[in-house]
Design a protein around this motif. Structure first.
Motif, mmCIF file in Angstrom:
data_model
loop_
_atom_site.group_PDB
_atom_site.id
_atom_site.type_symbol
_atom_site.label_atom_id
_atom_site.label_comp_id
_atom_site.label_asym_id
_atom_site.label_seq_id
_atom_site.Cartn_x
_atom_site.Cartn_y
_atom_site.Cartn_z
ATOM 1 N N ASN A 509 -54.169 -74.886 27.278
ATOM 2 C CA ASN A 509 -53.013 -74.164 26.745
ATOM 3 C C ASN A 509 -51.893 -75.126 26.358
ATOM 4 O O ASN A 509 -51.231 -74.948 25.330
ATOM 5 N N ASP A 514 -49.151 -74.184 23.378
ATOM 6 C CA ASP A 514 -48.745 -72.857 23.846
ATOM 7 C C ASP A 514 -48.612 -71.869 22.685
ATOM 8 O O ASP A 514 -47.617 -71.158 22.549
ATOM 9 N N ARG A 519 -52.168 -67.753 24.347
ATOM 10 C CA ARG A 519 -51.609 -66.904 25.417
ATOM 11 C C ARG A 519 -52.279 -65.546 25.453
ATOM 12 O O ARG A 519 -52.419 -64.940 26.513
ATOM 13 N N GLU A 526 -50.227 -65.871 32.711
ATOM 14 C CA GLU A 526 -48.788 -65.826 32.470
ATOM 15 C C GLU A 526 -47.958 -66.515 33.558
ATOM 16 O O GLU A 526 -46.932 -67.148 33.252
ATOM 17 N N GLN A 529 -46.815 -69.970 32.650
ATOM 18 C CA GLN A 529 -46.154 -70.203 31.374
ATOM 19 C C GLN A 529 -44.932 -71.119 31.468
ATOM 20 O O GLN A 529 -44.754 -71.974 30.596
ATOM 21 N N ARG A 533 -44.877 -74.357 29.129
ATOM 22 C CA ARG A 533 -43.847 -74.624 28.116
ATOM 23 C C ARG A 533 -43.178 -75.970 28.362
ATOM 24 O O ARG A 533 -42.920 -76.736 27.429
#
Length: 757
Positions: A509, A514, A519, A526, A529, A533
């Motif tokens: 990911n 991303d 996703r 999740e 995340q 990020r």
């Protein structure tokens, strides 16, 4: 001219194995032997009767080998491991399958009388006698006999049988390299057809003697020759009827492919090498473009092998970066959608995979090694998918309470965030540790993609192009299968495997920057995340620094690396030390960390890096670095000189000739092997020869297309002159192979090239 043989071995899985443990299960692993020499041990798969290994190996061995055997064993912690069964494939069987043996094979029972090894030195003569000729058999010595006793040796003697009469040598205690020098005579009748049988046995005081092997001599042939002397390979006793137990011991799925190559002297391959190098140097600006034509005519199943051969050839010529740059441009020229860039099994993708494994494996170990080790050591239960969560009890004794699903998910997310953060931090700090040739190649990739897809809407595309190789095709596979990348000695158990899989998904990911598409695939990821990020920003900063390398810096880094001999093998070894003399002497082991390069074998008290430590890998590494040693001895003593004699053969002369012959035997192919440019050129020639008909058809297709006005202006178009030169080179090599005497002795091994990285 030199003959080279190699085996591609893939041990896939087993099924329906018998239970060897009281739990009704087994802990199976495989041992692979070439002519009774153990060369490979797979990982143990715990508590299963249908194990999956999926391990691949490339083995280089002598063309004269006889058989490769696969033993399925059951590992026991407190007693000797149990033998479940075996599969044996002879050289003749493998040679009869040009495309390789692939499929399920029934395990057969291991018969001790068939598990023989070693050779025996005999002198055979037919001498005239008063009434009839006499058959004289001198039993001189034997070597590399099978150890049958618990002390790791045998007590061998030889039994000679002819026409119902049997004579025996003396017993040599505790030796697999016995010397007898005893002679026996038999009366030889005219026209006799019975064979002379020489059997080696291990003497036991209490139990029955163990069979070590036999040699059967054709007396009629000996009468013609009158005299014969030499080393005879001991053969198993196959006179007993075999038990029909096929299928009762389970089956083993294998893929085994034998490849025999006759490698000519370097001068024969120079026209082919020069032609390919000229094409790479010209790049997209040249009129040749044979490389895209070769890619176009290569089938998908052969593309990986061809990519590896071409890459190693150009590494030896210092053109790996230029070769990959040409492939990048070819791939970009036929790609219109950024989402499909470098996602197919093209020659560019396969070549880049091989390149990273050859040039970046040590870098991978430095970045991933500590994180992988921590995952294995912690053995935490980690799960993010609510449909797969296992609720368990927590708390101290007497205060157990069931852990809620939310608690499991939160703890799992914390664990994965910690591992992912540690990995990204290690990656961010590793810019200077990355090999210069890898950085320069990624710089070229980054620039080419940015030129092909300019504009703000494609800002992330150059970064994704780099991560498609670095993360998706290099780091993520290593995280999911650390044993296959030599990061661990054993496969992970089911719990650790799940943690590694989730960590690899998170890395993917991040590598995909991303994107919404990544996703949307698995919404239960999740909780990671925020870290993903943050990781995207870290990864983009890392790539920006990684590709920021100028030509001068690249040359300086390459010059620095070239002064350091790359390690062929490193890791801990135990040194045996004996203290004192007589009955009160004691033994101890000292742990030292060794590093073997092409120049020296050194050691230290503390490790400089973590590495796999297995005996067959050390032997393989030592054989590789000794291949061009002009002072290599013809024989050696496999034992030690203790007291007044050698422990292996009981010779009393310390400087006497060795009792075992020095031989290259078997080596395992690794990604850091020295480059054999002649072998790579031969393999490329063999591949091109297989598609020669397609290459010859190409000018006709171009001619027909020109007549119809439908010739596409693509970079894959090769003019007839370059193609004609290639076809002439192939013809010359074919003639050189056909004119080479098949029975000529192998030439001296050519000088091996080091990786020019």
């Amino acid at each position: 001219m030199a003959k080279r043989s190699s085996l591609y071995i893939r041990i896939v899985e087993g099924k329906n194995l018998p239970a060897k443990d009281i739990t009704g299960s087994s802990d199976p692993y495989c041992i692979v032997k070439v002519d009774n020499e153990p060369i490979i041990r797979t990982a143990t798969v715990w508590k299963t009767l249908c194990p999956f290994w999926g391990e691949e190996y490339q083995v280089h061995l002598l063309p004269t080998f006889h058989a490769v055997a696969f033993y399925v064993m059951d590992e026991d912690a407190l007693s000797r491991d149990d033998v479940i069964g075996k599969v044996c494939l002879t050289r003749d069987t493998l040679a009869s399958h040009p495309k390789g043996f692939s499929g399920w094979a029934h395990l057969t029972e291991v018969d001790p009388d068939e598990e023989v090894q070693g050779e025996i030195h005999l002198r055979l003569e037919v001498r005239p006698g008063a009434r009839a000729c006499r058959l004289r058999c001198s039993v001189l010595e034997a070597r590399d006999l099978a150890p049958k006793d618990r002390n790791g040796a045998s007590d061998p003697f030889v039994r000679v049988r002819y026409k119902g009469r049997t004579q025996e040598t003396s017993i040599v205690k505790k030796s697999c390299y016995p010397r007898w020098n005893e002679t026996f005579e038999f009366e030889l009748e005219e026209g006799a057809t019975e064979a002379l049988c020489v059997e080696a046995w291990d003497w036991d005081l209490v139990s029955r003697n163990d069979f070590l092997g036999k040699v059967v001599i054709d007396v009629q042939r000996l009468q013609v020759a009158q005299q014969e002397e030499g080393w005879f390979r001991l053969q198993p006793d196959q006179s007993k009827s075999r038990r029909h137990d096929e299928g009762n011991l389970g089956s083993l799925q294998l893929e085994v492919r034998l490849r025999d190559e006759t490698v000519l002297p370097s001068s024969y391959y120079q026209p082919l090498v020069h032609l390919l190098c000229h094409e790479v140097k010209l790049g997209m600006q040249g009129p040749g473009q044979l490389i895209p034509l070769i890619e176009e005519t290569t089938s998908t199943e052969c593309r990986q092998d061809l990519a590896t051969n071409l890459l190693k050839l150009f590494l030896g010529q210092g053109l790996a970066k230029d070769f990959l740059d040409l492939l990048f441009q070819l791939e970009l020229s036929r790609t219109s959608e950024t989402s499909t860039l470098f996602r197919s099994n093209s020659l560019a993708s396969k070549s880049m995979e091989s390149f990273l494994k050859v040039a970046g494996m040590q870098y991978l170990h430095g970045v991933l090694g500590p994180i992988i080790n921590k995952v294995f050591e912690e053995k935490k239960y980690v799960e993010l998918d609510p449909s797969k969560v296992e609720v368990k009890d927590v708390g101290c004794s007497g205060l157990h309470r069931p852990q809620t699903e939310a608690e499991v998910l939160e703890q799992s997310a914390q664990t994965l965030r910690a591992h992912l953060g540690a990995l990204l931090s290690a990656l961010s700090r590793s810019v200077r540790a990355c090999p210069a040739v890898v950085r320069a190649t990624f710089r070229q990739l980054f620039r080419r993609v940015r030129e092909r897809f300019p504009g703000a809407q494609h800002e992330n595309v150059p970064f994704i192009a780099v991560t498609s190789f670095l993360c998706l095709r290099f780091f993520s596979p290593a995280i999911m299968s650390p044993k296959l990348f030599h990061l661990r000695e054993r496969h992970a158990d089911s719990r650790t495997s799940r943690t590694l899989l989730l960590l690899a998904k998170a890395v993917q990911n991040v590598g995909n920057m991303d994107t919404p598409a990544s996703r949307a695939k698995e919404a239960w990821m999740e909780p990671l995340q925020p870290t993903v990020r943050q990781g995207v920003a870290q990864l983009k900063d890392f790539i920006t620094k990684l590709v920021d390398i100028e030509e001068k810096d690249e040359l300086d880094l390459q010059r620095t690396l070239s002064l350091q001999a790359p390690p062929v093998k490193e890791g801990p070894l135990f040194i045996h030390r004996t203290k004192g003399k007589g009955p009160l002497m004691s033994s101890s082991f000292k742990k030292l960390y060794f590093s073997l390069t092409t120049e020296a074998l050194s050691f230290a008290k503390t490790p400089s890096s973590k590495c796999v430590n297995e005996l067959n890998q050390w032997l393989s590494a030592l054989r590789k670095v000794s291949i061009n040693n002009t002072g290599l001895l013809g024989s050696y003593h496999p034992g030690v000189f203790r007291g007044d004699k050698w422990s292996c053969c009981h010779q009393k002369e310390k400087t006497g000739q060795g009792c075992d012959k020095t031989r290259s035997r078997v080596t395992l192919q690794e990604w850091n092997d020295p480059l054999d440019h002649d072998l790579e050129a031969q393999l490329i020639y063999r591949h091109l020869l297989g598609m020669e008909a397609l290459l010859r058809e190409r000018p006709r297709e171009l001619s027909r297309g020109a007549e119809a006005g439908m010739v596409p202006a693509s970079p894959g178009k090769a003019p007839e002159d370059s193609l004609a030169r290639l076809l002439r080179v192939l013809q010359d090599l074919r003639e050189a192979h056909s004119s080479s005497p098949a029975g000529s002795p192998p030439s001296e091994p050519s000088c091996l090239l080091e990786l020019q990285t």
